[in-house]
Design a protein around this motif. Structure first.
Motif, PDB file in Angstrom:
ATOM      1  N   MET A   1       0.849  -1.198   0.000  1.00 35.17           N
ATOM      2  CA  MET A   1       0.000   0.000   0.000  1.00 35.17           C
ATOM      3  C   MET A   1       0.882   1.245   0.000  1.00 35.17           C
ATOM      4  SD  MET A   1      -2.861   1.674   0.144  1.00 35.17           S
ATOM      5  CE  MET A   1      -4.112   0.427   0.470  1.00 35.17           C
ATOM      6  N   ILE A   2       0.531   2.187  -0.865  1.00 35.54           N
ATOM      7  CA  ILE A   2       1.210   3.476  -0.901  1.00 35.54           C
ATOM      8  C   ILE A   2       0.402   4.476  -0.086  1.00 35.54           C
ATOM      9  CG2 ILE A   2       1.966   5.389  -2.361  1.00 35.54           C
ATOM     10  CD1 ILE A   2       3.609   2.892  -2.763  1.00 35.54           C
ATOM     11  N   ASP A   3       1.054   5.124   0.862  1.00 30.37           N
ATOM     12  CA  ASP A   3       0.445   6.219   1.611  1.00 30.37           C
ATOM     13  C   ASP A   3       0.905   7.530   0.987  1.00 30.37           C
ATOM     14  OD1 ASP A   3      -1.004   4.911   3.771  1.00 30.37           O
ATOM     15  OD2 ASP A   3       0.958   4.241   4.454  1.00 30.37           O
ATOM     16  N   LEU A   4      -0.037   8.344   0.551  1.00 27.58           N
ATOM     17  CA  LEU A   4       0.269   9.638  -0.063  1.00 27.58           C
ATOM     18  C   LEU A   4      -0.031  10.743   0.944  1.00 27.58           C
ATOM     19  CD1 LEU A   4       1.003  11.386  -2.555  1.00 27.58           C
ATOM     20  CD2 LEU A   4      -1.450  11.361  -3.131  1.00 27.58           C
ATOM     21  N   VAL A   5       0.968  11.569   1.226  1.00 26.03           N
ATOM     22  CA  VAL A   5       0.796  12.693   2.142  1.00 26.03           C
ATOM     23  C   VAL A   5       0.872  13.977   1.332  1.00 26.03           C
ATOM     24  CG1 VAL A   5       1.578  13.819   4.245  1.00 26.03           C
ATOM     25  CG2 VAL A   5       1.941  11.369   3.950  1.00 26.03           C
ATOM     26  N   LEU A   6      -0.235  14.706   1.260  1.00 24.68           N
ATOM     27  CA  LEU A   6      -0.284  15.984   0.559  1.00 24.68           C
ATOM     28  C   LEU A   6      -0.050  17.085   1.579  1.00 24.68           C
ATOM     29  CD1 LEU A   6      -3.416  15.273  -1.652  1.00 24.68           C
ATOM     30  CD2 LEU A   6      -1.021  15.165  -2.346  1.00 24.68           C
ATOM     31  N   ILE A   7       1.022  17.840   1.388  1.00 26.11           N
ATOM     32  CA  ILE A   7       1.461  18.824   2.369  1.00 26.11           C
ATOM     33  C   ILE A   7       1.270  20.224   1.799  1.00 26.11           C
ATOM     34  CG2 ILE A   7       3.402  19.625   3.764  1.00 26.11           C
ATOM     35  CD1 ILE A   7       4.616  16.799   3.381  1.00 26.11           C
ATOM     36  N   GLY A   8       0.441  21.028   2.443  1.00 25.36           N
ATOM     37  CA  GLY A   8       0.274  22.415   2.027  1.00 25.36           C
ATOM     38  C   GLY A   8       1.588  23.157   2.148  1.00 25.36           C
ATOM     39  N   ALA A   9       2.041  23.751   1.036  1.00 28.20           N
ATOM     40  CA  ALA A   9       3.363  24.377   0.992  1.00 28.20           C
ATOM     41  C   ALA A   9       3.298  25.889   0.986  1.00 28.20           C
ATOM     42  CB  ALA A   9       4.121  23.884  -0.235  1.00 28.20           C
ATOM     43  N   GLY A  10       2.122  26.457   1.230  1.00 32.06           N
ATOM     44  CA  GLY A  10       2.029  27.909   1.202  1.00 32.06           C
ATOM     45  C   GLY A  10       2.128  28.446  -0.208  1.00 32.06           C
ATOM     46  N   THR A  11       2.543  29.696  -0.327  1.00 28.39           N
ATOM     47  CA  THR A  11       2.553  30.352  -1.635  1.00 28.39           C
ATOM     48  C   THR A  11       3.947  30.723  -2.105  1.00 28.39           C
ATOM     49  OG1 THR A  11       2.137  32.479  -0.551  1.00 28.39           O
ATOM     50  CG2 THR A  11       0.221  31.266  -1.360  1.00 28.39           C
ATOM     51  N   GLY A  12       4.965  30.086  -1.571  1.00 29.73           N
ATOM     52  CA  GLY A  12       6.298  30.305  -2.090  1.00 29.73           C
ATOM     53  C   GLY A  12       7.364  30.587  -1.059  1.00 29.73           C
ATOM     54  N   HIS A  13       6.977  31.066   0.108  1.00 25.40           N
ATOM     55  CA  HIS A  13       7.966  31.336   1.147  1.00 25.40           C
ATOM     56  C   HIS A  13       8.338  30.019   1.826  1.00 25.40           C
ATOM     57  CE1 HIS A  13      10.026  32.996   4.586  1.00 25.40           C
ATOM     58  NE2 HIS A  13       9.913  34.213   4.085  1.00 25.40           N
ATOM     59  N   PRO A  14       9.635  29.708   1.964  1.00 26.08           N
ATOM     60  CA  PRO A  14      10.010  28.421   2.554  1.00 26.08           C
ATOM     61  C   PRO A  14       9.553  28.252   3.992  1.00 26.08           C
ATOM     62  CG  PRO A  14      11.934  29.847   2.255  1.00 26.08           C
ATOM     63  CD  PRO A  14      10.808  30.477   1.512  1.00 26.08           C
ATOM     64  N   ASP A  15       9.280  29.345   4.697  1.00 26.91           N
ATOM     65  CA  ASP A  15       8.813  29.247   6.077  1.00 26.91           C
ATOM     66  C   ASP A  15       7.312  28.995   6.186  1.00 26.91           C
ATOM     67  OD1 ASP A  15      11.355  29.638   6.966  1.00 26.91           O
ATOM     68  OD2 ASP A  15      11.131  31.783   7.367  1.00 26.91           O
ATOM     69  N   HIS A  16       6.622  28.897   5.044  1.00 23.01           N
ATOM     70  CA  HIS A  16       5.185  28.623   5.085  1.00 23.01           C
ATOM     71  C   HIS A  16       4.874  27.202   5.525  1.00 23.01           C
ATOM     72  CE1 HIS A  16       3.549  32.040   2.279  1.00 23.01           C
ATOM     73  NE2 HIS A  16       4.080  32.485   3.408  1.00 23.01           N
ATOM     74  N   LEU A  17       5.835  26.312   5.418  1.00 26.80           N
ATOM     75  CA  LEU A  17       5.603  24.943   5.864  1.00 26.80           C
ATOM     76  C   LEU A  17       5.378  24.914   7.372  1.00 26.80           C
ATOM     77  CD1 LEU A  17       8.216  22.770   3.937  1.00 26.80           C
ATOM     78  CD2 LEU A  17       5.740  22.609   3.785  1.00 26.80           C
ATOM     79  N   THR A  18       4.383  24.154   7.803  1.00 29.16           N
ATOM     80  CA  THR A  18       4.158  23.982   9.236  1.00 29.16           C
ATOM     81  C   THR A  18       5.154  22.970   9.792  1.00 29.16           C
ATOM     82  OG1 THR A  18       2.598  22.162   8.972  1.00 29.16           O
ATOM     83  CG2 THR A  18       1.697  24.405   8.888  1.00 29.16           C
ATOM     84  N   LEU A  19       5.281  22.946  11.113  1.00 28.68           N
ATOM     85  CA  LEU A  19       6.154  21.949  11.735  1.00 28.68           C
ATOM     86  C   LEU A  19       5.664  20.537  11.433  1.00 28.68           C
ATOM     87  CD1 LEU A  19       6.771  23.642  15.217  1.00 28.68           C
ATOM     88  CD2 LEU A  19       8.302  23.573  13.237  1.00 28.68           C
ATOM     89  N   GLN A  20       4.345  20.358  11.375  1.00 28.62           N
ATOM     90  CA  GLN A  20       3.784  19.055  11.023  1.00 28.62           C
ATOM     91  C   GLN A  20       4.167  18.674   9.595  1.00 28.62           C
ATOM     92  OE1 GLN A  20      -0.498  18.934  10.885  1.00 28.62           O
ATOM     93  NE2 GLN A  20      -0.592  16.708  11.147  1.00 28.62           N
ATOM     94  N   GLY A  21       4.139  19.649   8.695  1.00 25.10           N
ATOM     95  CA  GLY A  21       4.527  19.380   7.320  1.00 25.10           C
ATOM     96  C   GLY A  21       5.995  19.024   7.186  1.00 25.10           C
ATOM     97  N   VAL A  22       6.850  19.725   7.932  1.00 24.54           N
ATOM     98  CA  VAL A  22       8.278  19.414   7.908  1.00 24.54           C
ATOM     99  C   VAL A  22       8.526  17.991   8.387  1.00 24.54           C
ATOM    100  CG1 VAL A  22      10.500  19.967   8.968  1.00 24.54           C
ATOM    101  CG2 VAL A  22       9.020  21.814   8.157  1.00 24.54           C
ATOM    102  N   ARG A  23       7.845  17.603   9.463  1.00 23.82           N
ATOM    103  CA  ARG A  23       8.028  16.244   9.996  1.00 23.82           C
ATOM    104  C   ARG A  23       7.582  15.197   8.978  1.00 23.82           C
ATOM    105  NH1 ARG A  23       5.678  17.075  14.323  1.00 23.82           N
ATOM    106  NH2 ARG A  23       3.633  16.155  13.927  1.00 23.82           N
ATOM    107  N   ALA A  24       6.478  15.468   8.298  1.00 26.15           N
ATOM    108  CA  ALA A  24       5.986  14.522   7.294  1.00 26.15           C
ATOM    109  C   ALA A  24       6.975  14.389   6.138  1.00 26.15           C
ATOM    110  CB  ALA A  24       4.621  14.969   6.786  1.00 26.15           C
ATOM    111  N   LEU A  25       7.585  15.485   5.719  1.00 29.24           N
ATOM    112  CA  LEU A  25       8.598  15.426   4.671  1.00 29.24           C
ATOM    113  C   LEU A  25       9.772  14.551   5.093  1.00 29.24           C
ATOM    114  CD1 LEU A  25       9.040  19.040   3.206  1.00 29.24           C
ATOM    115  CD2 LEU A  25       8.191  17.013   2.018  1.00 29.24           C
ATOM    116  N   GLN A  26      10.203  14.754   6.317  1.00 27.26           N
ATOM    117  CA  GLN A  26      11.376  14.029   6.798  1.00 27.26           C
ATOM    118  C   GLN A  26      11.110  12.541   6.967  1.00 27.26           C
ATOM    119  OE1 GLN A  26      12.178  16.317  10.337  1.00 27.26           O
ATOM    120  NE2 GLN A  26      13.319  17.901   9.233  1.00 27.26           N
ATOM    121  N   GLU A  27       9.864  12.182   7.242  1.00 28.88           N
ATOM    122  CA  GLU A  27       9.536  10.782   7.478  1.00 28.88           C
ATOM    123  C   GLU A  27       9.160  10.026   6.208  1.00 28.88           C
ATOM    124  OE1 GLU A  27       6.424  11.020  10.344  1.00 28.88           O
ATOM    125  OE2 GLU A  27       7.774  11.436  12.039  1.00 28.88           O
TER     126      GLU A  27
END
Length: 244
Positions: free
Chosen positions: A1-27
């Motif tokens: 099974m593939i788990d797809l995580v769609l992470i809201g990235a904001g509108t272009g500023h790298p700091d728009h990522l939430t801490l939850q989004g950063v953790r999901a990217l890293q995992e």
């Protein structure tokens, strides 16, 4: 099974990522980076810059997205386009034992974005991590509230505004996906506009004022910005009889 995580990235500023989004990217086992063709490389580069900051190591796959056929009816064209994108995603993912695939979604996956509809075409399990929306970024950039006191706000598209005129029953409307400046079809009297493009980015452009005055400036500025960058993402808030 593939788990797809769609992470809201904001509108272009790298700091728009939430801490939850950063953790999901890293995992995630794999990150998909969509490429939208010549002239729109910035969109992939910004996602790669976010990964360089928050996930310097780890598997990344770039996938070329198909182009929507504009010669067939709009809804039919979108459905066929989404079918082709889903196929491109599936072909790009090589996880025979299963795993987690992350994708950075411009803005927020819940708002005028089709990632969830595309994911539904695949035998993948999807979840969403919300991010900053273009509407939030627009209001923040202009330092304005979204709604007038005690009243509602309509979120619509340029096509709907062009075909239906000013939406009945509301005094404010956010307009997205407007490649033709549909506000030009409205009688400008009593309307104000707050417009923004490349929100959160170094290239950010803002304009506002009574529609009769600001509208022509926006048309010119938008055309110049698109010509300079090869692409543009913008949205705007219209207000009836709103103080500017």
């Amino acid at each position: 099974m593939i788990d797809l995580v769609l992470i809201g990235a904001g509108t272009g500023h790298p700091d728009h990522l939430t801490l939850q989004g950063v953790r999901a990217l890293q995992e995630a086992d794999l990150v998909l980076i969509p490429r939208k063709g010549a002239g729109k490389e910035d969109l992939a580069h910004l996602r790669l810059a976010m990964l360089a900051r928050h996930r310097p190591d780890g598997a990344v796959v770039e996938v070329d997205l198909p182009v929507r056929d504009s010669e067939i009816p709009y809804l039919q064209g979108v459905e066929s386009w989404h079918d082709a994108i889903a196929q491109a995603w599936a072909q790009a993912v090589d996880l025979p034992q299963g795993g987690t695939v992350a994708m950075l979604v411009w803005g927020d996956p819940s708002l005028y974005d089709s990632s969830l509809r595309i994911a539904a075409r695949l035998d993948w399990r999807a979840r969403v991590i919300p991010g900053i929306t273009a509407i939030q970024a627009l209001c923040a950039a202009h330092v304005i509230p979204l709604n007038s006191l005690g009243n509602e706000v309509l979120i619509t598209t340029g096509r709907r505004l062009r075909e239906g005129g000013w939406p009945q029953g509301c005094d404010r409307a956010v307009v997205m996906l407007d490649g033709a400046c549909a506000f030009q079809t409205l009688a400008p009297e009593g309307l104000s506009i707050w417009w923004g493009a490349y929100l959160g980015m170094v290239e950010e452009r803002l304009e506002s004022g009574p529609l009769a005055e600001a509208g022509p400036r926006i048309v010119t500025l938008r055309a110049e910005a698109r010509a300079a960058h090869g692409w543009i993402m913008d949205c705007y808030l219209l207000a009836r009889n709103g103080a500017h």
